[in-house]
Design a protein around this motif. Structure first.
Motif, PDB file in Angstrom:
ATOM      1  N   ASP A 212       2.772  16.038   5.526  1.00 50.13           N
ATOM      2  CA  ASP A 212       1.381  16.342   5.192  1.00 50.13           C
ATOM      3  C   ASP A 212       0.640  15.086   4.741  1.00 50.13           C
ATOM      4  OD1 ASP A 212       1.967  18.962   5.757  1.00 50.13           O
ATOM      5  OD2 ASP A 212       2.132  19.593   3.657  1.00 50.13           O
ATOM      6  N   LEU A 213       1.332  14.225   3.967  1.00 49.04           N
ATOM      7  CA  LEU A 213       0.717  12.977   3.525  1.00 49.04           C
ATOM      8  C   LEU A 213       0.351  12.120   4.727  1.00 49.04           C
ATOM      9  CD1 LEU A 213       1.994  10.721   0.616  1.00 49.04           C
ATOM     10  CD2 LEU A 213       1.152   9.753   2.744  1.00 49.04           C
ATOM     11  N   MET A 214       1.260  12.010   5.685  1.00 52.94           N
ATOM     12  CA  MET A 214       1.002  11.188   6.866  1.00 52.94           C
ATOM     13  C   MET A 214      -0.190  11.724   7.650  1.00 52.94           C
ATOM     14  SD  MET A 214       4.945  10.555   8.074  1.00 52.94           S
ATOM     15  CE  MET A 214       4.473   9.676   9.563  1.00 52.94           C
ATOM     16  N   GLU A 215      -0.312  13.046   7.728  1.00 48.89           N
ATOM     17  CA  GLU A 215      -1.438  13.638   8.446  1.00 48.89           C
ATOM     18  C   GLU A 215      -2.767  13.336   7.772  1.00 48.89           C
ATOM     19  OE1 GLU A 215      -0.348  17.554  10.893  1.00 48.89           O
ATOM     20  OE2 GLU A 215       0.030  17.784   8.736  1.00 48.89           O
ATOM     21  N   SER A 216      -2.747  13.088   6.465  1.00 50.05           N
ATOM     22  CA  SER A 216      -3.988  12.869   5.731  1.00 50.05           C
ATOM     23  C   SER A 216      -4.513  11.445   5.869  1.00 50.05           C
ATOM     24  CB  SER A 216      -3.788  13.185   4.242  1.00 50.05           C
ATOM     25  OG  SER A 216      -3.086  12.134   3.577  1.00 50.05           O
ATOM     26  N   VAL A 217      -3.678  10.518   6.341  1.00 51.07           N
ATOM     27  CA  VAL A 217      -4.052   9.102   6.344  1.00 51.07           C
ATOM     28  C   VAL A 217      -5.143   8.828   7.383  1.00 51.07           C
ATOM     29  CG1 VAL A 217      -3.231   6.739   6.632  1.00 51.07           C
ATOM     30  CG2 VAL A 217      -1.741   8.459   5.569  1.00 51.07           C
ATOM     31  N   ARG A 218      -6.166   8.108   6.956  1.00 54.46           N
ATOM     32  CA  ARG A 218      -7.272   7.723   7.841  1.00 54.46           C
ATOM     33  C   ARG A 218      -7.411   6.202   7.838  1.00 54.46           C
ATOM     34  NH1 ARG A 218      -6.527  12.327   8.614  1.00 54.46           N
ATOM     35  NH2 ARG A 218      -8.042  14.038   8.846  1.00 54.46           N
ATOM     36  N   VAL A 219      -8.082   5.683   8.863  1.00 54.43           N
ATOM     37  CA  VAL A 219      -8.441   4.272   8.925  1.00 54.43           C
ATOM     38  C   VAL A 219      -9.839   4.128   8.330  1.00 54.43           C
ATOM     39  CG1 VAL A 219      -8.906   2.307  10.438  1.00 54.43           C
ATOM     40  CG2 VAL A 219      -7.041   3.886  10.967  1.00 54.43           C
ATOM     41  N   GLY A 220     -10.068   3.097   7.548  1.00 57.34           N
ATOM     42  CA  GLY A 220     -11.390   2.915   6.959  1.00 57.34           C
ATOM     43  C   GLY A 220     -11.522   1.597   6.234  1.00 57.34           C
ATOM     44  N   VAL A 221     -12.616   1.442   5.572  1.00 59.36           N
ATOM     45  CA  VAL A 221     -12.866   0.275   4.736  1.00 59.36           C
ATOM     46  C   VAL A 221     -12.484   0.636   3.309  1.00 59.36           C
ATOM     47  CG1 VAL A 221     -14.604  -1.336   3.879  1.00 59.36           C
ATOM     48  CG2 VAL A 221     -14.762  -0.466   6.218  1.00 59.36           C
ATOM     49  N   ILE A 222     -11.645  -0.177   2.706  1.00 64.16           N
ATOM     50  CA  ILE A 222     -11.170   0.155   1.361  1.00 64.16           C
ATOM     51  C   ILE A 222     -11.760  -0.805   0.341  1.00 64.16           C
ATOM     52  CG2 ILE A 222      -9.050   1.150   2.276  1.00 64.16           C
ATOM     53  CD1 ILE A 222      -7.544  -1.299   1.300  1.00 64.16           C
ATOM     54  N   ASP A 223     -12.014  -0.271  -0.834  1.00 63.30           N
ATOM     55  CA  ASP A 223     -12.561  -1.058  -1.936  1.00 63.30           C
ATOM     56  C   ASP A 223     -12.036  -0.447  -3.223  1.00 63.30           C
ATOM     57  OD1 ASP A 223     -13.976  -2.807  -3.488  1.00 63.30           O
ATOM     58  OD2 ASP A 223     -15.844  -1.661  -3.396  1.00 63.30           O
ATOM     59  N   CYS A 224     -11.309  -1.230  -4.002  1.00 65.66           N
ATOM     60  CA  CYS A 224     -10.690  -0.708  -5.216  1.00 65.66           C
ATOM     61  C   CYS A 224     -10.887  -1.668  -6.371  1.00 65.66           C
ATOM     62  CB  CYS A 224      -9.179  -0.506  -5.014  1.00 65.66           C
ATOM     63  SG  CYS A 224      -8.744   0.814  -3.882  1.00 65.66           S
ATOM     64  N   GLY A 225     -11.015  -1.112  -7.542  1.00 65.05           N
ATOM     65  CA  GLY A 225     -11.058  -1.930  -8.734  1.00 65.05           C
ATOM     66  C   GLY A 225      -9.676  -2.290  -9.230  1.00 65.05           C
ATOM     67  N   GLN A 226      -8.663  -1.539  -8.762  1.00 66.76           N
ATOM     68  CA  GLN A 226      -7.290  -1.781  -9.191  1.00 66.76           C
ATOM     69  C   GLN A 226      -6.392  -1.967  -7.972  1.00 66.76           C
ATOM     70  OE1 GLN A 226      -5.545   1.389 -11.497  1.00 66.76           O
ATOM     71  NE2 GLN A 226      -3.622   0.321 -11.837  1.00 66.76           N
ATOM     72  N   TRP A 227      -5.634  -3.074  -7.959  1.00 64.76           N
ATOM     73  CA  TRP A 227      -4.693  -3.356  -6.878  1.00 64.76           C
ATOM     74  C   TRP A 227      -3.284  -3.446  -7.461  1.00 64.76           C
ATOM     75  CZ3 TRP A 227      -4.957  -3.925  -1.603  1.00 64.76           C
ATOM     76  CH2 TRP A 227      -6.224  -3.890  -1.032  1.00 64.76           C
ATOM     77  N   ILE A 228      -2.321  -2.855  -6.735  1.00 70.76           N
ATOM     78  CA  ILE A 228      -0.909  -3.016  -7.084  1.00 70.76           C
ATOM     79  C   ILE A 228      -0.299  -3.900  -6.010  1.00 70.76           C
ATOM     80  CG2 ILE A 228       1.308  -1.846  -7.345  1.00 70.76           C
ATOM     81  CD1 ILE A 228      -0.168   0.509  -8.521  1.00 70.76           C
ATOM     82  N   GLU A 229       0.111  -5.080  -6.417  1.00 71.37           N
ATOM     83  CA  GLU A 229       0.580  -6.089  -5.464  1.00 71.37           C
ATOM     84  C   GLU A 229       2.030  -5.882  -5.039  1.00 71.37           C
ATOM     85  OE1 GLU A 229      -1.426  -8.288  -4.215  1.00 71.37           O
ATOM     86  OE2 GLU A 229      -3.156  -7.966  -5.529  1.00 71.37           O
ATOM     87  N   GLU A 230       2.852  -5.339  -5.927  1.00 70.93           N
ATOM     88  CA  GLU A 230       4.284  -5.224  -5.650  1.00 70.93           C
ATOM     89  C   GLU A 230       4.585  -4.023  -4.749  1.00 70.93           C
ATOM     90  OE1 GLU A 230       2.933  -5.117  -8.627  1.00 70.93           O
ATOM     91  OE2 GLU A 230       3.383  -7.062  -9.532  1.00 70.93           O
TER      92      GLU A 230
END
Length: 378
Positions: A125-143
């Motif tokens: 179900d998670l895989m079905e929800s994934v879309r392509v788009g432009v992302i913008d976040c205030g928080q990034w997890i690098e690891e």
């Protein structure tokens, strides 16, 4: 897409080295920017380990309870509230300008991630929800971060299959060290979470993020139902054990080193001896471990009463104490195994030190079954 391969009827394929077919569902754009979505498929297990790069998770688009609460505060909460329902765009991979399309198209999931006997295949179900788009976040997890959905989170056997699935996912994606982990479920905090915290650099719940968060690299861990540990309950998997170095020098399709390494990982997480030839022994005599079954509150749908237990448990324990104290041929140490009150490290140490384990069949004995299985396979 690579041609369909035949299942590998070898032990290493069953236990983790069979993820050999690559599926590139989204590649980075030509200048090296943008995200990716790729999977490794095991036809032996009919399962996927998938990776995403440059991906945003929006917890507001995932419908489920918060998770991580004390069990006493959520008594009566239904399982349906705790399992995730993904809205469109719950996960968005950076598409370098393109936007909106579904990443996993057509019959890919039907072909490579069938539902099987699982009523709700949450990772699918998670895989079905994934879309392509432009992302913008205030928080990034690098690891690198593992995304895990648990079902039977208070049940030791099923939790072991989840631990093993996470281990395999780390191995086949060549992660180094201990990755971070995010539970994509809304279960309350259970005692077995202690081991998750020992195995990974950090453990968080998806709903603990109060706003969208972006990951450089995430790995989708398969459901525990898809591991050889679980499939072995209904299928015959004929495997013997072997050490990794021995199998590198002399390959044997009927042996596996994966369970050995999994056991080493667990023991290392709790600073217990990793070498199977140096299993902990009592200073003197022989340890007989009597594993008790006591009332405890496992999850919100549990009434705190253990129905399958010895009605005369105390009488049995007292009889064992008399037997141990009167044993003349050798010294016997009777260990009172109240696992409901013991930390996981204490439980593992008690199992490793025991020459004999006694108790009523149930999850409390899963420690011993796993230990025996690993020693046989190893």
């Amino acid at each position: 897409m690579e041609p369909l391969l035949r299942p590998l009827p070898i032990c290493e394929a069953h236990f983790g080295n069979g993820f050999t077919r690559r599926l590139h569902l989204l590649r980075p754009i030509s200048d090296g920017k943008g995200g990716f979505f790729r999977c490794l498929h095991s036809q032996t297990l009919n399962s996927l380990v998938c990776e995403m790069g440059m991906v945003r998770m929006d917890p507001a688009r995932i419908r489920m309870s918060v998770g991580g609460e004390a069990v006493e505060s959520v008594i009566g909460r239904s399982e349906e509230e705790e399992l995730p329902v993904f809205g469109e765009g719950a996960f968005v991979v950076d598409g370098g300008g393109s936007e909106g399309r579904r990443v996993v198209e057509g019959g890919i999931l039907e072909r490579f991630a069938p539902k099987g006997d699982v009523e709700r295949h949450t990772m699918r179900d998670l895989m079905e929800s994934v879309r392509v788009g432009v992302i913008d976040c205030g928080q990034w997890i690098e690891e690198p971060t593992l995304l895990v959905t648990r079902f039977e989170y208070a049940n030791l056997f099923h939790t072991i299959t989840d631990w093993y699935s996470a281990y395999v996912s780390s191995r086949v994606t060549n992660l180094t060290g201990r990755p971070h982990l995010v539970f994509v479920d809304g279960h309350c905090k259970a005692p077995l979470e202690e081991t998750w915290e020992a195995l990974f650099s950090s453990v968080r719940y998806a709903k603990s993020f109060t706003s969208p968060v972006c990951f450089r690299h995430v790995i989708l861990s398969p459901l525990g139902y898809e591991t050889a540990l679980f499939k072995g309950l209904s299928e015959t998997i004929k495997c013997e054990g072997g050490l990794a170095n021995d199998l590198l020098e002399s390959p044997n399709y009927h042996k596996t080193a994966r369970l050995t390494e999994f056991g080493e990982m667990l023991r290392s997480a709790f600073d217990l001896p990793k070498d199977e030839h140096h299993i902990l022994k009592p200073a003197s005599g022989h340890n007989v471990l009597f594993i008790r079954r006591e009332d405890y509150l496992a999850h919100p749908r549990h009434n705190g009463k253990v129905e399958s237990r010895l009605s005369n448990e105390e009488e049995v324990y007292d009889a064992l104490k008399i037997w141990a104290s009167d044993h003349s041929k050798c010294e016997v140490n009777l260990v009172n195994g109240r696992f409901a009150h013991m930390k996981m490290k204490e439980q593992l140490r008690a199992i490793q030190e025991a020459q004999l384990s006694l108790g009523l069949t149930g999850q409390a004995l899963e420690h011993r079954r796993t230990e025996q299985k690993c020693r046989h396979v190893c």
